[in-house]
Enzyme design. Structure first.
Site, PDB file in Angstrom:
ATOM      1  N   HIS A  25     -10.892 -12.279 -37.294  1.00  0.00           N
ATOM      2  CA  HIS A  25     -10.299 -13.207 -38.266  1.00  0.00           C
ATOM      3  C   HIS A  25     -11.336 -14.161 -38.835  1.00  0.00           C
ATOM      4  O   HIS A  25     -11.030 -14.996 -39.677  1.00  0.00           O
ATOM      5  CB  HIS A  25      -9.159 -13.999 -37.622  1.00  0.00           C
ATOM      6  CG  HIS A  25      -8.045 -13.105 -37.174  1.00  0.00           C
ATOM      7  ND1 HIS A  25      -7.812 -12.825 -35.853  1.00  0.00           N
ATOM      8  CD2 HIS A  25      -7.141 -12.402 -37.879  1.00  0.00           C
ATOM      9  CE1 HIS A  25      -6.781 -11.985 -35.771  1.00  0.00           C
ATOM     10  NE2 HIS A  25      -6.375 -11.709 -36.987  1.00  0.00           N
ATOM     11  N   SER A  82      -9.001   0.441 -38.287  1.00  0.00           N
ATOM     12  CA  SER A  82      -9.355   0.384 -39.700  1.00  0.00           C
ATOM     13  C   SER A  82     -10.789  -0.087 -39.883  1.00  0.00           C
ATOM     14  O   SER A  82     -11.297  -0.903 -39.110  1.00  0.00           O
ATOM     15  CB  SER A  82      -8.396  -0.542 -40.444  1.00  0.00           C
ATOM     16  OG  SER A  82      -8.364  -1.797 -39.841  1.00  0.00           O
ATOM     17  N   ASP A  87      -0.460   2.014 -31.897  1.00  0.00           N
ATOM     18  CA  ASP A  87      -0.474   0.548 -32.014  1.00  0.00           C
ATOM     19  C   ASP A  87       0.914  -0.033 -31.815  1.00  0.00           C
ATOM     20  O   ASP A  87       1.875   0.421 -32.434  1.00  0.00           O
ATOM     21  CB  ASP A  87      -0.953   0.139 -33.420  1.00  0.00           C
ATOM     22  CG  ASP A  87      -2.429   0.467 -33.627  1.00  0.00           C
ATOM     23  OD1 ASP A  87      -3.195   0.388 -32.650  1.00  0.00           O
ATOM     24  OD2 ASP A  87      -2.799   0.784 -34.769  1.00  0.00           O
ATOM     25  N   HIS A 115      -2.685  -0.661 -28.700  1.00  0.00           N
ATOM     26  CA  HIS A 115      -3.362  -1.888 -29.122  1.00  0.00           C
ATOM     27  C   HIS A 115      -2.324  -2.957 -29.425  1.00  0.00           C
ATOM     28  O   HIS A 115      -1.284  -2.680 -30.007  1.00  0.00           O
ATOM     29  CB  HIS A 115      -4.212  -1.623 -30.366  1.00  0.00           C
ATOM     30  CG  HIS A 115      -4.618  -2.882 -31.062  1.00  0.00           C
ATOM     31  ND1 HIS A 115      -5.558  -3.740 -30.538  1.00  0.00           N
ATOM     32  CD2 HIS A 115      -4.165  -3.463 -32.205  1.00  0.00           C
ATOM     33  CE1 HIS A 115      -5.673  -4.791 -31.345  1.00  0.00           C
ATOM     34  NE2 HIS A 115      -4.839  -4.645 -32.350  1.00  0.00           N
ATOM     35  N   CYS A 145       3.646 -12.686 -49.002  1.00  0.00           N
ATOM     36  CA  CYS A 145       4.942 -12.024 -48.878  1.00  0.00           C
ATOM     37  C   CYS A 145       4.752 -10.642 -48.267  1.00  0.00           C
ATOM     38  O   CYS A 145       3.679 -10.067 -48.383  1.00  0.00           O
ATOM     39  CB  CYS A 145       5.568 -11.847 -50.241  1.00  0.00           C
ATOM     40  SG  CYS A 145       5.798 -13.391 -51.102  1.00  0.00           S
TER      41      CYS A 145
HETATM   42 ZN    ZN Z   1      -4.378  -5.855 -33.932  1.00  0.00          ZN
END
Ligand code: ZN
Length: 759
Positions: A699, A438, A604, A646, A521
């Protein structure tokens, strides 16, 4: 008289009221009092929802997490927040998420505690921090206040707490000390808490010890005896709750602890119930979890009654009925789902409906089946309809499944031969660069998708808009000089939902939210029937992306195991079978991509690891069918086609052989935070195929420097031959902004160039 009770109710609210109240408080848009008022209203509403039960839980409500609540009750706060100002809820949020409402960045910006998965669920709890110097002091205010609230409302309330052994087991010590050494310090606080609850009029306290369904060392088993001998009191009755699995070698232990009642997950531990009944002393309550707290299907009430009636005759008032575990793991109310067709809806049961099932069961036991005739008949109609529905059972899928043979799982040639052909085909440089799939999901992208979903944008305008987004990401990647490109996944809301929406056999709820952590959620799609892929799902996007570049474009798919693990799944067939069906659907997509000229295909398996059973003894079986499903999905391709997978986690040591068994040509994994330590697993095992250890921590908003990336790659090259290394980020870039992604990837590509020149 069979007694009914509940172990816990979903606290986020049927319309996610708690989520919105929390987020508004955190943004400084509403007051703490307003937040507390929402909490109080939700508790009140949820008790009203449970009013037909004999006992309702109190203490199951939380503003973030029940384990963090327990840490507060036990006075176990990390040192770093002790002197910070504000309400105790502010400190609570600082530990939970690094910051509370009034804190400005850098002012009270503290390090949040670690968060990890609650047993084998998708709920995440805040890990208690423990050390040899940990002291515990009771703070019973939250629990007592909520108990008082329940009492004032006339609720027959049963306080719920996490037991001392499970609390310690969930915690982490930084100094490697033995957590059990803290038990003598912990027990007096539990004793005080029980005394306070008794003083305020509690009759029963539910004390959760789910670790009794895991493999325990003898020292932990003995600690159970020590702990419960200490906690045993005449002032208040303890209901020891276990859930999520079988007791097995802990069965006798659980039955013999000096508590007044035991709750067992009678769905997972169905076969153990006769032994439990035999071993449990004749003055103890046995609570059977007979309604599934982890899934959304209606309970087969007649079958349950057939099984329960003899038990009820034997146990009488000692028999309690409950959901298998807290209802935290299911959505609140199926009647809100107006967009689901009535047939499908009639098969489902969310929290409120599950509680109703309990009431029907207990009434049928206490007053005879005829007293619940209509309810039982309606239930039976739905159960029978689902069993034979053509929407569930598709003979073509069953035939395809029966035709699966070992050859479908195998590539034509071993990796070493495939690698030569793929290098010939793709002509990639050493240290090839790529990304995980992405690219930033900008406001604009989300807006386009929303318009389309609401019917405010027609299909052809939507396609044009999405193509523009794909073209942008291809352009950026070409400018950056990446080697294997991706289309960027602009059209995907979520990596599982996107595929579920296009597969027959899947349904989607509107309000089926389940708490994942804090205010977050997820809305797991519902796999209800045999899986069919009516038409290609991704091919047109990838083909378009490929048409814009001469570089190889990766096809991008979610693997069968991940789709399964992030869905509500069927309860009428083994998970392994559902997974095989998904594998066949993904396999068709893989082959269509290959036929469309796509030479690199990534599948993935982000959630493969989290599907591991709670007990190690069952890992082997799971890994066998999970790896087999991946192989069915991936391995129908020609040698020249390069398969990537992945995984976005880094604990591989214990499952590395299974990872190798997947036989993907390339695996990309998360590593950047661990300084490549995790590659040790690949090193010791001598992992045979290619690896892309993540070098960009996606992250974090930080941009990795070229030097840092080179440092990481050189660490990797010490363990894995450079010829088999790829250079890529830890995971997808969807949550990042282009302003971060471009410089980060620029550094990544530049680092790869430098590395090549050193060889
Ligand atoms: Zn990942």
């Amino acid at each position: 008289m069979a007694i009914t009770h509940n172990l816990g109710f979903p606290r986020i609210g049927a319309k996610r009221e708690l989520k919105f109240a929390l987020e508004s408080y955190w943004k400084g848009q509403s007051s703490l009092d307003a937040l507390k008022a929402v909490g109080s209203e939700l508790r009140q509403r949820h008790w009203a929802n449970q009013s037909k039960l004999d006992w309702s839980p109190v203490g199951d409500f939380t503003f973030y997490d029940q384990v963090l609540d327990m840490s507060f009750t036990l006075g176990n706060l990390p040192e770093r927040v002790r002197d910070l100002s504000g309400d105790s809820l502010d400190n609570y949020f600082r530990i939970a998420r690094g910051r509370s409402a009034t804190d400005r960045v850098c002012n009270y910006d503290v390090q949040a505690s670690e968060m990890t998965k609650w047993f084998d669920t998708n709920y995440h709890y805040i890990v208690p921090e423990l050390s040899t110097s940990t002291v515990f002091t009771l703070d019973s205010s939250r629990l007592l206040n909520e108990f008082k609230q329940a009492q004032c409302l006339g609720v027959k309330a049963k306080p719920v707490i996490i037991g001392p052994l499970t609390y310690l087991w969930l915690g982490k010590t930084k100094d490697d000390s033995d957590k059990l050494e803290l038990l003598p310090r912990l027990l007096p606080v539990y004793t005080q808490l029980l005394a306070k609850l008794a003083e305020q009029g509690a009759e029963w306290v539910q004390i959760d010890e789910p670790i009794l369904v895991t493999e325990l060392d003898p020292t932990w088993q003995q600690a159970f005896i020590r702990a419960y001998n200490t906690l045993h009191t005449d002032q208040v009755k303890l209901l020891l709750a276990t859930y999520f699995g079988q007791l097995r070698e802990n069965l006798s232990l659980a039955c013999r602890l000096p508590v007044q009642g035991l709750h067992v997950d009678a769905l997972n531990a169905y076969n153990e119930i006769p032994d439990v009944i035999m071993e449990l002393a004749s003055d103890r309550v046995l609570s059977l979890g007979i309604v599934n707290g982890r899934n959304i299907w209606k309970t087969d009430l007649l079958a349950t009654l057939d099984w329960l009636e003899p038990i009820h005759r034997q146990l009488g008032h000692r028999l309690w009925l409950a959901p298998s575990c807290s209802l935290l793991h299911v959505p609140v109310d199926i009647t809100s789902e107006c967009e689901l067709d009535t047939e499908l809806r009639s098969w489902l049961s969310f929290a409120l409906q599950k509680l109703n099932e309990l009431s029907v069961l207990s009434a049928a036991l206490n007053n005879g089946r005829q007293s619940m005739e209509t309810e039982l008949r309606d239930n039976q109609t739905a159960i029978a309809a689902r069993k034979v529905s053509t929407r569930v059972h598709n003979p073509a899928v069953k035939t395809a499944l029966a035709r699966i043979d070992a050859n479908m799982e195998r590539r034509t040639s071993p990796y070493s031969e495939r690698a030569c052909k793929q290098h010939e085909e793709l002509k990639l440089p050493l240290y090839p660069t790529t990304t995980i799939g992405s690219f930033p999901q900008t406001e604009e992208i989300r807006h386009i998708r929303n318009l389309f979903r609401r019917g405010e944008l027609n299909e052809s305008s939507y396609n044009t808009a999405m193509r523009e987004q794909i073209a942008r990401s291809v352009r950026e990647q070409e400018l950056l000089g990446l080697d294997v490109l991706v289309h960027g996944e602009a059209e995907r809301n979520d990596m599982v939902e996107y595929f579920g929406e296009q597969l027959e056999g899947y349904a989607f709820s509107q309000f089926g939210w389940v708490q994942s952590y804090g205010s977050r959620c997820v809305k797991p799609p519902i796999m209800f029937g045999d899986i069919i892929r009516p038409k290609p799902m991704t091919v047109k996007w990838i083909q378009y992306a490929q048409s814009l570049t001469n570089k190889p474009m990766k096809g991008m798919l979610t693997g069968p195991v991940t789709i399964l693990n992030w869905s509500f799944v069927r309860d009428d067939q083994p998970r392994a079978v559902s997974c095989q069906q998904l594998a066949l659907a993904i396999r068709e997509e893989v082959l269509d991509l290959e036929n469309a000229g796509v030479r690199v295909i990534q599948i993935d398996e982000a959630a493969l690891r989290e599907g591991l059973p709670l007990r190690r003894a069952q890992w082997h079986e799971y890994l066998q069918w999970a790896v087999s499903a991946f192989r069915i999905a991936a391995n129908g391709v020609r040698d020249n086609t390069q398969i990537h997978t992945h995984m976005c986690y880094s604990e591989f040591n214990d499952i590395i052989e299974s990872i190798a068994d997947m036989d993907a040509d390339v695996i990309t994994i998360e590593t950047s935070r661990s300084d490549m330590e995790l590659l040790d697993a690949f090193d010791h095992f001598n992992y045979p195929n290619e690896i892309g250890p993540g070098v960009y921590d996606i992250h974090s908003p930080n941009i990795p420097t070229q030097d840092h990336i080179i440092h990481l790659m050189l660490q990797a090259a010490k363990r894995i031959p450079a010829q088999r290394l790829w250079v890529n980020p830890d995971c997808g870039l969807k949550t990042r902004a282009w302003e971060e992604v471009v410089p980060a990837l620029h550094n990544m590509v530049a680092a790869a160039h430098k590395l090549r020149s050193t060889i």
